[in-house]
Write a protein that holds these residues in place. Structure first.
Motif, mmCIF file in Angstrom:
data_model
loop_
_atom_site.group_PDB
_atom_site.id
_atom_site.type_symbol
_atom_site.label_atom_id
_atom_site.label_comp_id
_atom_site.label_asym_id
_atom_site.label_seq_id
_atom_site.Cartn_x
_atom_site.Cartn_y
_atom_site.Cartn_z
ATOM 1 N N ASP A 82 0.776 -1.104 0.030
ATOM 2 C CA ASP A 82 -0.068 0.098 -0.096
ATOM 3 C C ASP A 82 0.860 1.330 -0.045
ATOM 4 O O ASP A 82 1.276 1.520 0.872
ATOM 5 N N SER A 83 1.066 1.879 -1.173
ATOM 6 C CA SER A 83 2.141 2.992 -1.106
ATOM 7 C C SER A 83 1.633 4.123 -0.405
ATOM 8 O O SER A 83 2.244 5.202 -0.221
ATOM 9 N N THR A 84 0.233 4.072 0.049
ATOM 10 C CA THR A 84 -0.171 5.389 0.765
ATOM 11 C C THR A 84 -0.213 5.073 2.179
ATOM 12 O O THR A 84 -0.817 5.893 2.946
ATOM 13 N N HIS A 85 0.425 3.958 2.904
ATOM 14 C CA HIS A 85 0.524 3.672 4.236
ATOM 15 C C HIS A 85 1.415 4.491 5.000
ATOM 16 O O HIS A 85 2.734 4.572 5.119
ATOM 17 N N LEU A 86 0.651 5.485 5.673
ATOM 18 C CA LEU A 86 1.397 6.706 6.076
ATOM 19 C C LEU A 86 2.057 6.270 7.360
ATOM 20 O O LEU A 86 3.426 6.754 7.400
ATOM 21 N N ARG A 87 1.935 5.288 8.221
ATOM 22 C CA ARG A 87 2.907 5.101 9.306
ATOM 23 C C ARG A 87 4.145 4.393 8.864
ATOM 24 O O ARG A 87 4.841 4.601 9.335
ATOM 25 N N SER A 88 3.829 3.404 8.114
ATOM 26 C CA SER A 88 5.178 2.920 7.503
ATOM 27 C C SER A 88 6.030 3.865 6.670
ATOM 28 O O SER A 88 6.992 3.921 7.067
ATOM 29 N N LEU A 89 5.511 4.895 5.891
ATOM 30 C CA LEU A 89 6.008 5.897 5.249
ATOM 31 C C LEU A 89 6.926 6.737 6.446
ATOM 32 O O LEU A 89 7.862 7.164 5.952
ATOM 33 N N PHE A 90 6.173 7.048 7.527
ATOM 34 C CA PHE A 90 6.802 7.793 8.448
ATOM 35 C C PHE A 90 7.757 7.248 9.228
ATOM 36 O O PHE A 90 9.070 7.754 9.540
ATOM 37 N N GLN A 91 7.697 6.014 9.484
ATOM 38 C CA GLN A 91 8.836 5.093 10.097
ATOM 39 C C GLN A 91 10.032 4.995 9.391
ATOM 40 O O GLN A 91 11.123 4.996 9.995
ATOM 41 N N LEU A 118 13.858 11.599 2.280
ATOM 42 C CA LEU A 118 13.200 12.556 1.476
ATOM 43 C C LEU A 118 12.290 11.562 0.513
ATOM 44 O O LEU A 118 11.114 11.835 0.410
ATOM 45 N N LYS A 119 12.803 10.573 0.092
ATOM 46 C CA LYS A 119 12.110 9.522 -0.890
ATOM 47 C C LYS A 119 10.703 9.117 -0.128
ATOM 48 O O LYS A 119 9.580 9.141 -0.606
ATOM 49 N N TYR A 120 10.769 8.734 1.197
ATOM 50 C CA TYR A 120 9.618 8.121 1.955
ATOM 51 C C TYR A 120 8.908 9.166 2.350
ATOM 52 O O TYR A 120 7.387 9.367 2.570
ATOM 53 N N VAL A 121 9.289 10.402 2.978
ATOM 54 C CA VAL A 121 8.635 11.362 3.308
ATOM 55 C C VAL A 121 7.881 12.369 2.183
ATOM 56 O O VAL A 121 6.465 12.347 2.602
ATOM 57 N N ASP A 122 8.365 12.404 1.170
ATOM 58 C CA ASP A 122 7.774 13.065 0.143
ATOM 59 C C ASP A 122 6.369 12.241 -0.417
ATOM 60 O O ASP A 122 5.514 12.544 -0.858
ATOM 61 N N ALA A 123 6.702 10.870 -0.149
ATOM 62 C CA ALA A 123 5.857 9.886 -0.843
ATOM 63 C C ALA A 123 4.462 10.039 0.458
ATOM 64 O O ALA A 123 3.369 10.060 -0.315
ATOM 65 N N TYR A 167 -0.877 12.932 1.845
ATOM 66 C CA TYR A 167 -1.584 13.872 2.933
ATOM 67 C C TYR A 167 -0.659 15.055 3.240
ATOM 68 O O TYR A 167 0.177 15.012 3.856
ATOM 69 N N GLU A 168 -0.859 16.120 2.463
ATOM 70 C CA GLU A 168 0.106 17.435 2.443
ATOM 71 C C GLU A 168 0.242 18.109 3.640
ATOM 72 O O GLU A 168 1.286 18.634 3.909
ATOM 73 N N ASN A 169 -0.836 17.934 4.826
ATOM 74 C CA ASN A 169 -0.724 18.473 5.927
ATOM 75 C C ASN A 169 -0.418 17.731 6.937
ATOM 76 O O ASN A 169 -0.848 17.949 8.462
ATOM 77 N N ASP A 170 0.212 16.343 6.950
ATOM 78 C CA ASP A 170 0.506 15.469 8.078
ATOM 79 C C ASP A 170 1.606 16.193 8.746
ATOM 80 O O ASP A 170 2.748 16.341 8.448
ATOM 81 N N VAL A 171 1.433 16.556 9.992
ATOM 82 C CA VAL A 171 2.401 17.156 10.959
ATOM 83 C C VAL A 171 3.602 16.528 11.165
ATOM 84 O O VAL A 171 4.888 16.850 11.022
ATOM 85 N N SER A 172 3.486 15.166 11.220
ATOM 86 C CA SER A 172 4.762 14.371 11.451
ATOM 87 C C SER A 172 5.758 14.265 10.422
ATOM 88 O O SER A 172 7.050 14.532 10.693
ATOM 89 N N LEU A 173 5.201 14.235 9.178
ATOM 90 C CA LEU A 173 6.005 14.173 7.872
ATOM 91 C C LEU A 173 6.553 15.595 7.758
ATOM 92 O O LEU A 173 7.641 15.582 7.282
ATOM 93 N N ILE A 174 5.502 16.699 7.920
ATOM 94 C CA ILE A 174 6.092 17.926 7.429
ATOM 95 C C ILE A 174 7.595 18.044 8.731
ATOM 96 O O ILE A 174 8.383 18.724 8.148
ATOM 97 N N ASN A 175 7.194 17.736 9.933
ATOM 98 C CA ASN A 175 8.407 17.916 10.930
ATOM 99 C C ASN A 175 9.601 17.010 10.504
ATOM 100 O O ASN A 175 10.738 17.622 10.390
#
Length: 385
Positions: free
Chosen positions: A152-161, A176-181, A186-194
């Motif tokens: 699942d290319s949109t699995h945010l929690r795995s992308l964050f980890q 950057l590869k995983y954070v940008d994905a 979800y462009e406003n995900d605070v954890s990923l922006i951080n």
């Protein structure tokens, strides 16, 4: 005929009895579900126990989990899984609860079994990664997170980890590869922006980091460390007015952090407001007690900028007294003493002491000191002649 009528009556009574039992069981289950749905978990447990149905065992485990009685919940889940090993939902919920209860190895075993049964489920792989991470097996955790993302290319929690791991490892491109994905989902995900802000900050790309830290503030992430790093980015980008304003905001949040005052002092110094910079150094030292080394060192640097070599030397000596293992503080004493004293023998003593104490620690500084020792000895020799 009477005997036949007797059998008929008994059969009717038995049928009525069975129907009453079934209806009672159904009624208990219905009441239990209603109580569970409205959060009345303890009463729901009693009715589920009375019902005794297969699904009731699972609901009892869920109810114990909901009220925070994790020990009983785990016992109940284990019982359900033992009876129904093919119920993936029970194993999945038990695995998550075991992670919460810090039973990491048992959780790992459960999620390993689940990934074998449902290899196409990204959640199973994600939680397997969580278990491996808690067991300090990062390679296996990464493999699990990557499998979840592959499914699942949109699995945010795995992308964050994954982004977090490579951010900590300072591997910018991978991070950057995983954070940008994730941000594409979800462009406003605070954890990923951080994470994105930190990736650029750690890579000394302060100008690029600024809008990401600003986005965090706009999204309500007004934590001290965000202001602190944003202020430093402004400072490094020569935006001193913004840096000072951000440091002032940070002081309003926490006026007992010496680093904030030192940061404000540095911004004021770059803006050639040396008197104000000195005030903030003293404020930093007031809240930093009893550790004065950084404060004295900053005062020494200010005095040096003013060409007040006597004060600079005294402040460096005070700093070194507070931090006698800091070799660069002593080297600064040597260089200021070299400028301040006229007697070459006095200068020589400082440099020779540096070589004796710290010569092996700082090759570059030692090279400078050795060269200066040679020059001073020649100066002393020619002075005698």
């Amino acid at each position: 005929m009477r005997v036949l009528n007797g059998y008929i009556i008994k059969a009717l009574l038995l049928s009525i009895s069975l129907n009453i039992g079934v209806n009672a069981q159904s009624s208990s289950s219905t009441i239990a579900d209603s109580l569970y749905a409205t959060g009345n978990y303890t009463k729901a447990i009693n009715y589920y126990a009375e019902d005794g149905g297969e699904n009731s065992g699972l609901q009892i485990a869920r109810a114990y989990n909901a009220i925070g009685n994790f020990e009983k919940a785990i016992v109940q889940y284990r019982s359900v899984v033992a009876i129904h090993p093919d119920w993936q939902i029970a194993s999945f919920e038990l695995g998550k609860l075991l992670l919460k209860a810090k039973e990491y190895d048992e959780a790992r075993k459960l999620f390993s079994q689940l990934t074998a049964l449902g290899d196409d489920n990204p959640e199973y792989h994600y939680y397997l990664g969580e278990a491996f991470q808690e067991l300090e097996q990062p390679a296996s955790a990464l493999t699990a997170y990557k499998k979840a993302v592959k499914l699942d290319s949109t699995h945010l929690r795995s992308l964050f980890q994954l982004g977090k791991y490579f951010t900590i490892k300072l591997e910018r491109d991978q991070a950057l590869k995983y954070v940008d994905a994730g941000l594409r989902c979800y462009e406003n995900d605070v954890s990923l922006i951080n994470l994105k802000a930190l990736i650029y900050y750690n890579d000394n790309q302060y100008k690029t980091a600024i809008p990401w830290f600003e986005s965090l503030l706009e999204l309500g992430e007004t934590k001290p460390y965000v202001y602190e790093k944003l202020a430093y980015c402004y400072y490094k980008n020569w935006e001193f007015e913004k840096a000072k304003q951000t440091y002032r905001t940070l002081i309003g949040i926490d006026d007992q952090n010496s680093d904030t005052y030192f940061g404000m002092s540095a911004a004021l110094r770059k803006n050639e407001q040396r008197d104000s910079a000195e005030i903030y150094i003293h404020k930093a030292m007031d809240v930093q007690r009893p550790i004065f080394a950084e404060g004295y060192s900053s005062l020494a640097s200010l005095a040096r900028e003013r060409n007040d070599l006597k004060s600079a030397l005294n402040y460096y000596k005070l700093a070194y007294k507070e931090a006698p293992l800091d070799d660069m503080l002593f080297f600064n004493i040597c260089t200021v003493a070299d400028q301040y004293y006229k007697d070459p023998k006095t200068k020589l003593d400082y440099y020779e002491t540096f070589i004796k104490k710290f010569g092996k620690n700082r090759p570059y500084a030692s090279k400078i000191a050795t060269k200066r020792i040679k020059e001073l000895k020649e100066e002393i020799h020619f002075a005698k002649n």
